[in-house]
Enzyme design. Structure first.
Site, PDB file in Angstrom:
ATOM      1  N   SER A 144     -23.365   6.140 -10.581  1.00 38.75           N
ATOM      2  CA  SER A 144     -23.579   4.976  -9.726  1.00 38.75           C
ATOM      3  C   SER A 144     -25.057   4.881  -9.400  1.00 38.75           C
ATOM      4  CB  SER A 144     -22.770   5.103  -8.435  1.00 38.75           C
ATOM      5  OG  SER A 144     -23.114   4.082  -7.513  1.00 38.75           O
ATOM      6  N   TYR A 157     -20.375  10.305  -1.051  1.00 36.65           N
ATOM      7  CA  TYR A 157     -20.190   9.527  -2.281  1.00 36.65           C
ATOM      8  C   TYR A 157     -21.433   9.596  -3.158  1.00 36.65           C
ATOM      9  CZ  TYR A 157     -19.524   5.589  -5.431  1.00 36.65           C
ATOM     10  OH  TYR A 157     -19.428   4.801  -6.552  1.00 36.65           O
TER      11      TYR A 157
END
Length: 264
Positions: A144, A157
């Site tokens: 990501s 995350y």
């Protein structure tokens, strides 16, 4: 639709929704045999039926919790019993939760690492060994932009995705002598069910509309690079540039992130 992936086997984790589902359909549309892994057997069955209609080839459903080693090993054993080779492994499974770290539930963080990192690594280890024996294959891991550019309320995350990126970088070097390629895909925000969990308030999605990606567009770009030696795909271009600038000017990047990017 084309036959560019006819007789190719594409294995996708997180295949029941979002980018994973889109990659399954894009691959099937090009004639691939697809293998779908996720927890929701009902959704997988529906998607597999659509994939078979598109491809005229097999679509194999393997209900799997990517946070559980026993599930992963059992699914791999079923995989090698169902197909005689694997050409592409696309690891899409993962989730996030936006909350300040010191107020977060550590059980969520533990589960996040079990799914986003450890499950990915374990399944990749099993399929990677198969590809080494074949001396052919490509592994595509979803990181990501959050693993490159820090923003508030995403510590666990972002850390999990940074781990995926660095794991992929090392794996790429180790598998190169065996003719197995490794590519990391680092998208910014995507219109998927991810935000149903990560952003319950809906504020983040509203604030980053200009950067939001369509999962079908992401899938098309990923499948476009099947069979290539591309190292990394960062999307969209604006956030890819932001990641490069952050690496060059981290102090300025921190300031801009607090002012502009931490909109959760």
């Amino acid at each position: 639709m084309s036959d560019s992936l006819r007789n190719k086997v594409v294995v996708v984790t997180g295949a029941s929704s979002g980018i994973g589902k889109s990659i399954v359909m894009e691959s099937a549309g090009r004639g691939a045999t697809v293998v779908l892994l996720a927890r929701n057997q009902g959704k997988l069955a529906e998607i597999a039926a659509e994939a078979r209609e598109l491809s005229g080839a097999q679509a194999i459903v393997l209900p799997t919790d990517m946070g559980k080693a026993d599930d992963i090993e059992a699914s791999f054993n079923q995989l090698v019993g169902a197909v005689d080779h694997v050409d592409y492994l696309v690891n899409c499974a993962g989730f996030g939760k936006f909350e300040t770290f010191l107020e977060s539930d550590m059980q969520n963080s533990t589960r996040m690492f079990q799914v986003n990192v450890l499950g990915l690594m374990y399944f990749t280890r099993l399929v990677g060994r198969l590809m080494m024996e074949q001396r052919l294959g490509q592994i595509i891991n979803f990181g990501s932009i959050a693993g490159k550019v820090p923003t508030t309320k995403s510590a666990a995350y972002s850390a999990s995705k940074a781990a995926v990126i660095q794991f992929s970088n090392v794996l790429r070097l180790e598998l190169k002598p065996f003719n197995v390629d490794v590519m990391t895909v680092n998208p910014g925000p995507v219109y998927t069910n991810f935000f149903n969990i990560a952003d319950e308030s809906g504020n983040y999605v509203k604030n980053v509309q200009e950067f939001m990606l369509d999962p079908d567009d992401v899938a098309w770009q990923v499948v476009h690079y099947f069979g290539s030696s591309k190292r990394e795909l960062n999307l969209p271009l604006s956030l890819a540039l932001a990641a490069k600038l952050y690496a060059l000017f981290p102090m300025i990047g921190d300031k801009l992130s607090l002012e502009l990017a931490s909109r959760k």
